[in-house]
Enzyme design. Structure first.
Site, PDB file in Angstrom:
ATOM      1  N   HIS A  27      54.909  69.878  99.202  1.00 12.79           N
ATOM      2  CA  HIS A  27      55.017  71.445  98.272  1.00 12.79           C
ATOM      3  C   HIS A  27      54.877  70.745  96.691  1.00 12.79           C
ATOM      4  O   HIS A  27      55.992  70.747  96.591  1.00 12.79           O
ATOM      5  CB  HIS A  27      56.524  72.177  98.895  1.00 12.79           C
ATOM      6  CG  HIS A  27      56.008  74.036  98.265  1.00 12.79           C
ATOM      7  ND1 HIS A  27      56.976  74.605  99.358  1.00 12.79           N
ATOM      8  CD2 HIS A  27      55.495  74.226  97.275  1.00 12.79           C
ATOM      9  CE1 HIS A  27      56.972  75.708  99.008  1.00 12.79           C
ATOM     10  NE2 HIS A  27      56.513  75.673  97.238  1.00 12.79           N
ATOM     11  N   GLN A  71      54.567  64.940  90.619  1.00  6.12           N
ATOM     12  CA  GLN A  71      53.974  63.994  91.540  1.00  6.12           C
ATOM     13  C   GLN A  71      53.273  63.946  92.573  1.00  6.12           C
ATOM     14  O   GLN A  71      52.823  65.086  94.011  1.00  6.12           O
ATOM     15  CB  GLN A  71      55.655  63.283  92.098  1.00  6.12           C
ATOM     16  CG  GLN A  71      56.363  62.384  91.421  1.00  6.12           C
ATOM     17  CD  GLN A  71      57.861  61.805  91.617  1.00  6.12           C
ATOM     18  OE1 GLN A  71      58.086  63.063  92.324  1.00  6.12           O
ATOM     19  NE2 GLN A  71      58.101  60.446  92.145  1.00  6.12           N
ATOM     20  N   HIS A 116      59.784  68.146  88.529  1.00  9.46           N
ATOM     21  CA  HIS A 116      60.548  68.236  88.373  1.00  9.46           C
ATOM     22  C   HIS A 116      61.646  68.675  86.613  1.00  9.46           C
ATOM     23  O   HIS A 116      60.443  68.212  85.545  1.00  9.46           O
ATOM     24  CB  HIS A 116      60.764  66.433  88.290  1.00  9.46           C
ATOM     25  CG  HIS A 116      61.266  65.797  90.080  1.00  9.46           C
ATOM     26  ND1 HIS A 116      62.120  65.010  90.773  1.00  9.46           N
ATOM     27  CD2 HIS A 116      60.136  65.680  90.123  1.00  9.46           C
ATOM     28  CE1 HIS A 116      61.402  64.873  91.881  1.00  9.46           C
ATOM     29  NE2 HIS A 116      60.374  64.957  92.018  1.00  9.46           N
ATOM     30  N   GLY A 142      53.933  59.266  94.749  1.00  9.99           N
ATOM     31  CA  GLY A 142      55.148  59.111  95.607  1.00  9.99           C
ATOM     32  C   GLY A 142      55.876  60.493  95.988  1.00  9.99           C
ATOM     33  O   GLY A 142      57.122  60.723  95.713  1.00  9.99           O
ATOM     34  N   GLN A 143      55.070  61.907  95.936  1.00 13.37           N
ATOM     35  CA  GLN A 143      55.216  62.684  96.339  1.00 13.37           C
ATOM     36  C   GLN A 143      55.803  62.788  97.605  1.00 13.37           C
ATOM     37  O   GLN A 143      54.878  62.259  98.889  1.00 13.37           O
ATOM     38  CB  GLN A 143      54.090  64.005  96.308  1.00 13.37           C
ATOM     39  CG  GLN A 143      54.632  65.349  97.021  1.00 13.37           C
ATOM     40  CD  GLN A 143      53.317  66.244  96.921  1.00 13.37           C
ATOM     41  OE1 GLN A 143      52.028  65.875  97.702  1.00 13.37           O
ATOM     42  NE2 GLN A 143      53.319  67.489  96.526  1.00 13.37           N
ATOM     43  N   SER A 144      57.047  63.722  98.484  1.00 16.16           N
ATOM     44  CA  SER A 144      57.173  63.214  99.101  1.00 16.16           C
ATOM     45  C   SER A 144      57.429  64.346 100.623  1.00 16.16           C
ATOM     46  O   SER A 144      56.955  64.482 101.291  1.00 16.16           O
ATOM     47  CB  SER A 144      58.765  62.527  99.653  1.00 16.16           C
ATOM     48  OG  SER A 144      59.528  63.133  99.083  1.00 16.16           O
ATOM     49  N   VAL A 145      57.603  65.605  99.265  1.00 17.14           N
ATOM     50  CA  VAL A 145      57.246  66.874 100.245  1.00 17.14           C
ATOM     51  C   VAL A 145      56.999  67.697  99.511  1.00 17.14           C
ATOM     52  O   VAL A 145      56.119  67.661  98.133  1.00 17.14           O
ATOM     53  CB  VAL A 145      59.039  67.845  99.873  1.00 17.14           C
ATOM     54  CG1 VAL A 145      58.864  69.497 100.205  1.00 17.14           C
ATOM     55  CG2 VAL A 145      60.802  67.271  99.941  1.00 17.14           C
ATOM     56  N   ASN A 195      68.905  71.008  92.701  1.00 13.30           N
ATOM     57  CA  ASN A 195      68.217  69.565  93.352  1.00 13.30           C
ATOM     58  C   ASN A 195      70.187  69.719  94.340  1.00 13.30           C
ATOM     59  O   ASN A 195      71.135  69.542  94.012  1.00 13.30           O
ATOM     60  CB  ASN A 195      68.909  68.768  92.804  1.00 13.30           C
ATOM     61  CG  ASN A 195      67.417  68.218  92.666  1.00 13.30           C
ATOM     62  OD1 ASN A 195      66.517  68.403  94.188  1.00 13.30           O
ATOM     63  ND2 ASN A 195      66.705  67.955  91.433  1.00 13.30           N
ATOM     64  N   HIS A 203      55.984  70.806  92.739  1.00 15.80           N
ATOM     65  CA  HIS A 203      57.172  70.986  92.509  1.00 15.80           C
ATOM     66  C   HIS A 203      57.484  69.654  90.949  1.00 15.80           C
ATOM     67  O   HIS A 203      56.605  68.855  91.389  1.00 15.80           O
ATOM     68  CB  HIS A 203      57.739  70.173  93.340  1.00 15.80           C
ATOM     69  CG  HIS A 203      58.730  69.239  93.925  1.00 15.80           C
ATOM     70  ND1 HIS A 203      57.535  68.434  94.374  1.00 15.80           N
ATOM     71  CD2 HIS A 203      59.402  68.371  94.052  1.00 15.80           C
ATOM     72  CE1 HIS A 203      57.989  68.066  95.599  1.00 15.80           C
ATOM     73  NE2 HIS A 203      58.903  66.824  93.962  1.00 15.80           N
TER      74      HIS A 203
END
Lengths: 186, 186
Positions: free
Chosen positions: B99, B88, B103, B94-97, B32, B101
């Protein structure tokens, strides 16, 4: 609808047979005693192991194939636009029932006053879930709720524990909806 | 150590090749820009799809086999006792990108003043991550950060973006540690 199984299904130390709405050879999905939001369900391996790393390759594969199928049906029937999928893997990550479980929580815009709230609620619920199950099961507990740090969640009287009947009806409904999706995707 | 790949690896709209420390035919793991805690990494499918439900059975299988291998190494090398594993799945979660993923966040006792804080930080970071990647990538953004509701995280100056060198060194170190564990488990 006939019962999904004649087996007794256990989540940690707790018997949850009537909450189970989907079964595979290695995994099962169950409705919650106190869902954080409508449609909040759990998916677990049938084998009682505490940590994700304890699972075999076959169990991991089956667990997440199940998570994907369940989340598809849950998102549809609860009219959601998104999902939180989360594993608290170990006590120091907030796990209270020492049996691997993925939370699936359907989300939609403006479902909570503060969208971040779901995470605090999730940690809260996890502790709360064990305590509630223990109270319901009359002392058959696993002794794993040690952290009393969720007063905001515990104080939310709107989230009362559901009755066995209510959970059984939801589980039967979801089992039928899962079967419909399996038919469509065949 | 030779690079893991000559391919350009993209996370959403962002090139993250030097952050990648593990590659499979269908998945990759990356360090990250601003880890929430030491060892906070992401695992994504190589194919750019926004939602978990978009993944094929093979991709789901490969993704979580990778999550399991990565989490084993991360827990060991960061001397953790537990892990948060979370997706997310969709913007309203709450997902922003956009794609998929997962965590992976290694946890240990007393790692945060309030253990629940990790979830707020995670939602915060996810937004923050997209914005930071966009700033670094000079405008190659996906336009998906619309919610400015994470002042506490944004205000934490200790979580500065790391340099490319710092991320590359960590990715190389983790790639070696992954290789050691692969050797042990062969």
């Amino acid at each position: 609808m006939p019962p999904l199984t004649k087996d007794v299904i256990k989540f940690g130390a707790f018997v949850v047979t009537n909450q189970v709405f989907h079964l595979t050879p290695l995994s099962y999905a169950l409705v919650n005693l106190k869902p954080l939001l409508p449609g909040h369900v759990l998916v677990s391996p049938r084998r009682l192991v505490p940590r994700f790393n304890d699972l075999s390759q076959q169990e991991v594969q089956d667990l997440f194939a199940t998570v994907q199928r369940v989340s598809r049906t849950i998102e549809r029937v609860f009219d959601a636009s998104a999902l939180n999928i989360a594993i608290q893997d170990g006590q120091d990550a907030g796990q209270s029932v020492p049996h691997v479980h993925a939370h699936i929580i359907p989300r939609k815009k403006h479902d909570l006053p503060d969208p971040d709230q779901i995470y605090q609620m999730m940690e809260g619920e996890d502790g709360d879930l064990a305590r509630q199950l223990r109270e319901r099961d009359d002392g058959d507990g696993d002794g794993d709720v040690k952290r009393g740090r969720f007063p905001a969640v515990d104080a939310d009287e709107r989230r009362r524990p559901r009755s066995e009947d209510e959970m059984t009806r939801e589980a039967e409904w979801l089992a039928r909806e899962m079967a419909k999706d399996a038919e469509v995707n065949r």
